[in-house]
Design an enzyme around this catalytic site. Structure first.
Site, PDB file in Angstrom:
ATOM      1  N   HIS A  56       0.084   3.210  -0.596  1.00 17.81           N
ATOM      2  CA  HIS A  56       0.005   3.216   0.859  1.00 17.81           C
ATOM      3  C   HIS A  56       0.433   4.548   1.467  1.00 17.81           C
ATOM      4  O   HIS A  56       1.331   5.212   0.959  1.00 17.81           O
ATOM      5  CB  HIS A  56       0.883   2.102   1.438  1.00 17.81           C
ATOM      6  N   LYS A 104      10.041   7.639   4.284  1.00 18.01           N
ATOM      7  CA  LYS A 104      10.673   6.415   3.785  1.00 18.01           C
ATOM      8  C   LYS A 104      11.771   6.760   2.798  1.00 18.01           C
ATOM      9  O   LYS A 104      11.639   7.692   2.006  1.00 18.01           O
ATOM     10  CB  LYS A 104       9.681   5.549   3.017  1.00 18.01           C
ATOM     11  N   TYR A 107      13.134  -0.726   2.093  1.00 17.73           N
ATOM     12  CA  TYR A 107      12.519   0.443   2.720  1.00 17.73           C
ATOM     13  C   TYR A 107      13.281   0.757   3.996  1.00 17.73           C
ATOM     14  O   TYR A 107      13.465  -0.119   4.840  1.00 17.73           O
ATOM     15  CB  TYR A 107      11.086   0.144   3.172  1.00 17.73           C
ATOM     16  N   ASP A 133      -5.203  -3.859  -1.438  1.00 20.98           N
ATOM     17  CA  ASP A 133      -4.851  -2.799  -2.384  1.00 20.98           C
ATOM     18  C   ASP A 133      -5.883  -2.671  -3.503  1.00 20.98           C
ATOM     19  O   ASP A 133      -6.070  -1.590  -4.056  1.00 20.98           O
ATOM     20  CB  ASP A 133      -3.469  -3.058  -2.977  1.00 20.98           C
TER      21      ASP A 133
END
Length: 192
Positions: free
Chosen positions: A62, A72, A132, A168
């Protein structure tokens, strides 16, 4: 915290510096001042957890299109993951290169992933949780990805894929020229 560079420009391994005694240990896992001392002006605005039931679960790869500047800090809180990052910044010396790491509940390391990199992981144990901490709130309209098994990247996942969502699985084959044109168009639109 101990910051270690990686082969991808701006991607850092962040290792907690443990202070141990008979109780166990104590370690700082986030500090705005320590990040600033490394030249990283990071404001965490959102935190999320990913719980994964089965080993072999794959999430990724991603990234977010401009105008997002989402960075992140990713840490495995329980279980273990094989984490992969691909540099999708055409002006980077590491453009289209990848780096792989094992993050688990024992090493407690994290990755700081700057904007412009694709990120994904495969769980190595059942019941794996990943935390995250993001520098921008998630925006579905800017979210995208590249396929985890795209031959353009040749990622070698350690386990057979047991679970992956259609999104995905169904990203189209990566086309370098089309990607750089689309990125340039988006950057130009943001500049105006």
């Amino acid at each position: 915290m101990i910051f270690s560079p990686t082969p991808l420009a701006g991607l850092l391994v962040v290792e907690p510096e443990r202070k141990a005694d008979e109780r166990g240990f104590f370690a700082r896992v986030w500090c705005k001042h320590e990040f600033a001392a490394m030249g990283l002006d990071v404001d965490v605005v959102q935190a999320s957890v990913s719980h994964n039931r089965r080993a072999g679960t794959l999430r990724g790869m991603h990234f977010a299109w401009p105008p997002s500047q989402e960075g992140k800090l990713v840490r495995c809180e329980r279980g273990a993951i094989y984490d992969v990052v691909i540099d999708l910044r055409p002006d980077s010396p590491s453009f289209l290169q990848q780096a792989c790491f094992e993050l688990d509940q024992d090493n407690r390391n994290a990755l700081f992933i700057p904007p412009g990199l694709a990120h994904g992981f495969q769980t190595l144990r059942d019941g794996t949780d990943v935390l995250y901490m993001m520098t921008e709130a998630y925006r579905a309209d800017l979210a995208d990805g590249v396929r985890f098994d795209d031959p353009a990247f040749g990622i070698r996942w350690p386990l057979p894929v047991s679970v992956v969502v259609d999104r995905d699985r169904n990203y189209p084959d990566f086309d370098r020229d089309a990607f750089t044109r689309r990125l340039a168009d988006r950057q130009s639109a943001v500049a105006h």
